[in-house]
Enzyme design. Structure first.
Site: not given
Length: 573
Positions: A302-307, A431, A456
């Site tokens: 998930g390296a394309n956005t956000g954190i 989280s 979640y």
């Protein structure tokens, strides 16, 4: 588990300082933070005057405190901060009944209400939050000076950072926006504090402004129903009223020499924006480290956005070879180009990974095992949050499938490479939501019932349990494992929420972290020297965090491990 408004995010402050012989006034003491502040003062032996608009509620609080502390010295007095006549009457009553006043706690307030005016024609939020307390403090100043050393504590808010004093339209007659008006009133609190502190220092009266944090109280009563629902849903991320009172009480009981340096820095700043950044950085614990990663390889899902994107940027600056594991290749390429231009590191590779498809995970792992000589850090960052019910390609409930099972399988397939690269680390972005619920082992795939929040929370609890169980299994291999809570971060994780909730998240952005700030705990777990001794630990704000009871239940962790292996048809001892 947490109670209403009790969040594991915020450590509770405590002190055993007594206040016998001291007198305090707390405005708005019939509810919320004010009520808890009054209760704490009474427990410490202070005489407490509850200044309340609603006397019936005020008397109930008095009775409640007396039932808990039978010898408490507490009284309720009528005070309507929206009416200067009421303020004058209250002050006169205080001078007639009280010999001293050591603490004036200007706590009462109204937040983001529909447009209305005070009895004297001022816009309600500016009138109550600022002018009412300004006038009250002015009227009681002689008693405060007579009782010196004494203190005035003004409850402001981090919202002051987005405020602007509109001197041309203080009554908001030309233009009214509830958030702007609230922020203006809170900025006025801080400016008032600063000016009064200069004028009263020689009198022995010290003045402080505090941000209590995002607290679960009825201050949200003017919000629309969707936003109230959001507050209810995310209640565990808010402070309880008792926790919200902690900063007020800290300013009441802490010795002046201990308070002085930090608070003078806050109040003595020449720039209000600098003040807000000071507060923000204290809250977010911005972590710094000069650790280099030349010759090291890092995989980030998930390296394309956000954190994930900001984590990639930081690691690229440190010279690492970074493999961006992304489902959306187009967005990944845009992120890569941005990071390349920023860091100059050309050793960034994009590789497709869809965590909702075990074939994609296996294909990714196969290429990685073939083409990479080492993997020093695996950061399981990607995730999906509170989406409508759907299933992965393999029939798993989407949040459990992506957040937990996908990363479980990926780690399994890359483990030999991680072991050969030891010392190496696995970082699992979980989280605080792991505290929301337990594992529904009888319906872990949500076939019988589905709740977006519970699903979640279950997936995040699975993250924490997985990290703890994996760390135990990898003892002696040189592979360390950590899980973490990044904070409440402004990112597109909120994309599945109702539009009103998305707007609210942006609206209350000052209570959240930026992606850069959200990446700090991930970077801490990936890079902090000497952290290996805490393998299996859970971190928040670059420090050990507090887990729920279920998150440290090793038997539950073993059951989850077995179920996960069964669902993925793995043999992993």
């Amino acid at each position: 588990m947490t109670g209403p408004g009790r969040s594991l995010v915020f450590p509770r402050w405590s002190s055993d300082v007594r206040l016998d012989g001291k007198t305090a006034i707390v405005t708005g003491a019939n509810t919320g933070i004010g009520k808890e502040t009054a209760r704490d003062l009474a427990r410490r032996g202070a005489r407490v005057v509850l200044a309340c608009r609603d006397m019936a509620k005020g008397e109930l609080v008095v009775q409640g405190i007396l039932s808990e502390v039978p010898l408490a010295k507490v009284v309720a007095r009528q005070l309507d901060l929206s009416d200067t006549n009421s303020i004058c009457q209250f002050a006169e009553n205080i001078y007639n009944t009280e010999k001293a006043l050591h603490f004036l706690i200007n706590n009462a307030g109204v937040a983001m209400c529909p447009y209305s005016t005070t009895a004297d024609g001022y816009e309600m939020q500016f009138g109550v939050n600022h002018l009412g307390h300004f006038f009250l403090t002015f009227l009681l100043l002689d008693l405060l000076k007579h009782s010196a050393p004494s203190r005035v504590i003004n409850l402001s808010s981090a919202a002051h950072a987005m405020g602007r004093i509109n001197f041309e339209d203080l009554a908001s007659l030309k233009d009214y926006h509830p958030v702007k008006a609230y922020a203006q009133s809170k900025l006025a609190n801080v400016l008032f504090t600063r000016e009064m502190a200069k004028r009263t220092e020689v009198m022995g009266v010290t003045v402080y402004a505090v941000d209590p944090g995002m607290v679960s109280t009825d201050v949200f009563r003017h919000f629309g129903r969707p936003m109230q629902e959001m507050v209810r849903r995310f209640n565990c991320l808010l402070k309880s009223a008792a926790d919200g009172a902690s900063t007020t009480m800290y300013c009441v009981v802490t010795a002046e020499q201990d308070l002085g340096t930090r608070l003078r820095l806050l109040l003595g700043s020449h720039n209000i924006q600098e003040q807000s950044m000071f507060c923000r950085n204290v809250c977010c614990h911005r972590w710094t480290c000069d650790e280099r990663l030349d010759g090291k390889t890092v995989i980030i899902t998930g390296a394309n956005t956000g954190i994930g994107r900001e984590t990639t940027r930081d690691l690229a600056r440190r010279g690492a070879r970074v493999v961006m594991a992304c489902r959306d290749m187009e967005r990944a390429e845009e992120s890569r180009e941005d990071i390349l231009a920023d860091t100059g590191n050309e050793n960034i590779t994009i590789r497709r990974l869809d965590l909702s498809d075990t074939k994609s995970i296996r294909a990714f792992a196969e290429i990685t095992n073939r083409e990479e000589k080492q993997v020093d850090i695996l950061i399981n960052n990607a995730g999906i949050m509170m989406c409508p019910y759907s299933k992965t390609t393999d029939g798993f409930e989407m949040q459990l499938g992506v957040n937990h099972l996908g990363h479980f399988l990926l780690t399994y397939l890359l483990l030999d490479l991680l072991k050969r690269s030891a010392p190496s680390r696995v970082v699992v972005v979980a989280s605080v939501a792991h505290t929301w619920t337990g594992l529904n082992l009888g319906d872990i795939n949500s076939e019988k019932s589905y709740d977006t929040m519970k699903a979640y929370g279950q997936s995040k609890l699975a993250n924490v349990l997985f990290a703890r169980s994996l760390a135990a299994r990898l003892q002696g291999t040189g592979v360390s494992v950590f899980s973490l809570h990044p904070g409440v971060v402004q990112s597109d994780l909120w994309r599945h929420q109702h539009r009103c909730i998305q707007v609210a998240v942006k609206l209350f952005g000052w209570f959240t972290k930026t992606p850069v700030e959200g990446a700090q705990t991930t970077l801490y777990c990936a890079l902090e020297p000497g952290l290996e001794s805490q393998s299996g630990g859970y971190f928040s704000d670059c420090a050990p965090g507090r887990r729920s009871r279920q998150a440290v239940d090793d038997d539950l962790g073993q059951k989850l491990w077995e179920i996960s292996c069964s669902m993925l048809t793995l043999t992993w001892e």
